[in-house]
Design an enzyme around this catalytic site. Structure first.
Site, PDB file in Angstrom:
ATOM      1  CE  LYS A  13      20.994 -24.355  -6.816  1.00 54.87           C
ATOM      2  NZ  LYS A  13      21.004 -23.123  -6.105  1.00 54.87           N
TER       3      LYS A  13
HETATM    4  C1  LIG Z   1      17.411 -28.721  -4.823  1.00 55.46           C
HETATM    5  C2  LIG Z   1      17.328 -27.321  -4.352  1.00 55.46           C
HETATM    6  N1  LIG Z   1      16.127 -26.813  -4.044  1.00 55.46           N
HETATM    7  C3  LIG Z   1      15.983 -25.555  -3.611  1.00 55.46           C
HETATM    8  C4  LIG Z   1      17.080 -24.726  -3.421  1.00 55.46           C
HETATM    9  C5  LIG Z   1      16.859 -23.331  -2.952  1.00 55.46           C
HETATM   10  O1  LIG Z   1      17.015 -22.427  -4.014  1.00 55.46           O
HETATM   11  P1  LIG Z   1      17.464 -20.928  -3.731  1.00 55.46           P
HETATM   12  O2  LIG Z   1      18.783 -21.019  -3.046  1.00 55.46           O
HETATM   13  O3  LIG Z   1      17.551 -20.317  -5.067  1.00 55.46           O
HETATM   14  O4  LIG Z   1      16.432 -20.348  -2.851  1.00 55.46           O
HETATM   15  C6  LIG Z   1      18.356 -25.220  -3.705  1.00 55.46           C
HETATM   16  C7  LIG Z   1      19.585 -24.422  -3.531  1.00 55.46           C
HETATM   17  O5  LIG Z   1      19.749 -23.362  -3.989  1.00 55.46           O
HETATM   18  C8  LIG Z   1      18.470 -26.532  -4.213  1.00 55.46           C
HETATM   19  O6  LIG Z   1      19.666 -26.993  -4.561  1.00 55.46           O
HETATM   20  N1  LIG Z   2      21.305 -24.629  -2.674  1.00 54.96           N
HETATM   21  C1  LIG Z   2      22.458 -24.070  -3.270  1.00 54.96           C
HETATM   22  C2  LIG Z   2      23.087 -23.033  -2.407  1.00 54.96           C
HETATM   23  C3  LIG Z   2      23.731 -21.975  -3.248  1.00 54.96           C
HETATM   24  O1  LIG Z   2      22.739 -21.294  -3.929  1.00 54.96           O
HETATM   25  P1  LIG Z   2      22.975 -20.333  -5.132  1.00 54.96           P
HETATM   26  O2  LIG Z   2      21.688 -20.382  -5.883  1.00 54.96           O
HETATM   27  O3  LIG Z   2      23.259 -19.006  -4.558  1.00 54.96           O
HETATM   28  O4  LIG Z   2      24.110 -20.807  -5.961  1.00 54.96           O
HETATM   29  C4  LIG Z   2      23.393 -25.199  -3.680  1.00 54.96           C
HETATM   30  O5  LIG Z   2      22.902 -26.268  -3.946  1.00 54.96           O
HETATM   31  O6  LIG Z   2      24.575 -25.035  -3.738  1.00 54.96           O
END
Ligand SMILES: Cc1ncc(COP(=O)(O)O)c(C=O)c1O
Ligand SMILES: N[C@@H](CCOP(=O)(O)O)C(=O)O
Length: 470
Positions: free
Chosen positions: A112
């Site tokens: 993120k």
């Molecule tokens: C460590 C981790 N891996 C994978 C994901 C999944 O990613 P996305 O929500 O973009 O599918 C998340 C949350 O978004 C995450 O925090």
């Molecule tokens: N896995 C995410 C969930 C939110 O996902 P987002 O990509 O829409 O912000 C988290 O860790 O918060």
């Protein structure tokens, strides 16, 4: 570049307005009116360039003239200067044509940071230029919240309120959110799961009077700018492995479908991606949907990969929009079905289009632990449980070994030490810059899963709501 809503009933916006809007006013998600493309030669020229320069090439077409080239370049350089690896998102080979792209070298140790470090700078820039404030409310299963708090803490233009599911994030994730003392940041432990947090956030966006009163903005992947920033690392990985002269596949640990949707966009832009593999844990709504064509939410199960404990996967709506020839009425129909009955069925031509681009499978808890243990023993590489889902699913897939498979390494193992230790016998240490995290005092508010209570809390902590001049 103009942005349209997947539900077709919201104003068409430019990049900066879409950035501040988050969710469209009709409840849909913004997408570019057309997909920009990069030529074969332009992709070839990315080889060997620093991360921020690749980002500049990939991101600029989505912004157009709305932000000056010098300003964007400066923001990109600043955003990635703080990453602890010079490549920002390095590739590590862990097996036979199998790679992990480590996306966790930013300040909160998860992918993120890659987008959030840029998003905070973009928002601050646009808000200052407009002389206004915003209130950011975010929903998190652990990583978006910590990355947002880190990126936006102390900024004059914004207040940040993060909703996380009480008792359902790891201790490191929770403390990354609750130990930041900045007055513009509030961590809320919501009595519910991540889907509840996300549903309340969307309810606030859809409550238009409230939204306008507090100048609501979002930092979840409902915000188009998050997706844009995440497209970049697909390019850096693929080019490092021979693109555009050679195809590359990606296995993506998936929850809210933002990260893998960024891969889909990279492919639309011309990057030769062979397969995009949706890798889920036992919260497998997306794997089931690709297999059956029926999107059906079931109860969320807590796993060792808590950030992926998600059933209502926001960005899937963006893919549905494309798979239905960008017919917003079809998307509205599906979303109405979801709201009414918790399910919808995708028409045969649309699900075939999705299957033409994506593979999908799930890894259960036993497979995740076995994958962490095996790669530690055999390759000396420590996976976090989310990345392990991506590796386990890639290993199970019937992949062409001549095509490199890149698993997105979405979190550092030290964010989930208990699960990693149980699977490998190794307790990963936090990096020195957060070694005292477990001793820092915490500050958070527990609130019920109740829109009225949550809105009142947000209002109280919003300087934009109080009408203060920026
Ligand atoms: C460590 C981790 N891996 C994978 C994901 C999944 O990613 P996305 O929500 O973009 O599918 C998340 C949350 O978004 C995450 O925090
Ligand atoms: N896995 C995410 C969930 C939110 O996902 P987002 O990509 O829409 O912000 C988290 O860790 O918060």
């Amino acid at each position: 570049m103009r942005y349209i809503s997947t539900r077709g009933e919201a104003p068409v916006l430019g990049f900066c307005d879409a950035l501040l809007a988050g969710l469209a006013r009709d409840g849909g998600l913004y997408v570019p009116e057309t997909w920009p493309t990069l030529s074969h030669a332009a992709i070839a020229r990315l080889a060997g360039k620093p991360y921020w320069q690749v980002a500049e090439t990939v991101i600029s077409p989505f912004i157009g003239e709305e932000i000056g080239a010098d300003d964007l370049r400066h923001m990109l350089q600043q955003a990635y200067a703080g990453f602890t690896h010079p490549a920002v998102t390095p590739l590590v080979q862990i097996g036979d044509s199998l790679f992990v792209q480590e996306l966790f070298h930013g300040p909160t140790l998860a992918f993120k940071d890659v987008a959030m470090q840029l998003l905070a700078r973009l928002m601050d820039h646009v808000l200052k230029a407009r002389g206004r404030r915003a209130t950011i409310v975010g929903a998190t299963s652990g990583d978006t919240g910590s990355a947002a708090i880190e990126a936006f803490r102390g900024l004059e233009q914004v207040d940040v309120i993060i909703l996380y599911p009480h008792g359902r994030v790891s201790e490191v994730q929770r403390r990354q959110m609750t130990t930041v003392a900045a007055p513009n940041v509030q961590a809320v432990a919501l009595e519910g799961n991540f889907d509840d947090c996300q549903a309340q956030l969307k309810a606030m966006f859809n409550h238009l009077a409230f939204r306008d009163e507090i100048g609501l903005s979002g930092v979840n992947s409902i915000n188009w700018a998050r997706i844009v920033a995440q497209i970049v690392y697909y390019f850096t990985a693929a080019v490092a492995l021979g693109a555009p002269h050679r195809p590359v596949s990606f296995s993506v640990p998936t929850g809210n479908f933002g990260d893998i949707f960024a891969g889909y966009v990279a492919k639309r832009m011309g990057l030769p991606i062979d397969r995009l593999v949706i890798a889920t844990n036992v919260n497998d709504i997306l794997a089931r949907t690709v297999a059956t064509g029926v999107y059906e939410a079931r109860g969320v199960v807590a796993t060792s990969a808590p950030s992926m404990d998600i059933q209502v996967s926001s960005n899937f709506e963006r893919l549905l929009f494309d798979a239905h020839d960008r017919n917003a009425a079809s998307v509205r129909g599906l979303m109405a079905g979801l709201a009414q009955s918790g399910a919808f069925e995708i028409e045969p031509s649309a699900i075939e289009r999705i299957r033409a681009e994506f593979d999908a499978d799930r890894a259960d808890e036993r497979e995740v632990a076995a994958t962490i243990g095996r790669f530690w023993r055999e390759a000396g590489y420590l996976l976090d449980p989310h990345t392990a889902v991506g590796v386990a699913v890639a290993e199970k897939s019937d992949r062409d070994r001549h095509v490199p498979m890149v698993v997105l390494g979405t979190a550092h193992p030290a964010k989930f030490p208990a699960a990693v230790k149980a699977a490998s016998g190794i307790e990963p240490a936090l990096p020195p810059f957060m070694a005292d995290l477990l001793e820092r005092p915490e500050r958070f508010t527990v609130l019920p899963n109740d829109l009225i209570v949550l809105e009142e809390f947000v209002r109280r902590h919003s300087r934009a709501a109080k009408g203060a001049a920026a």
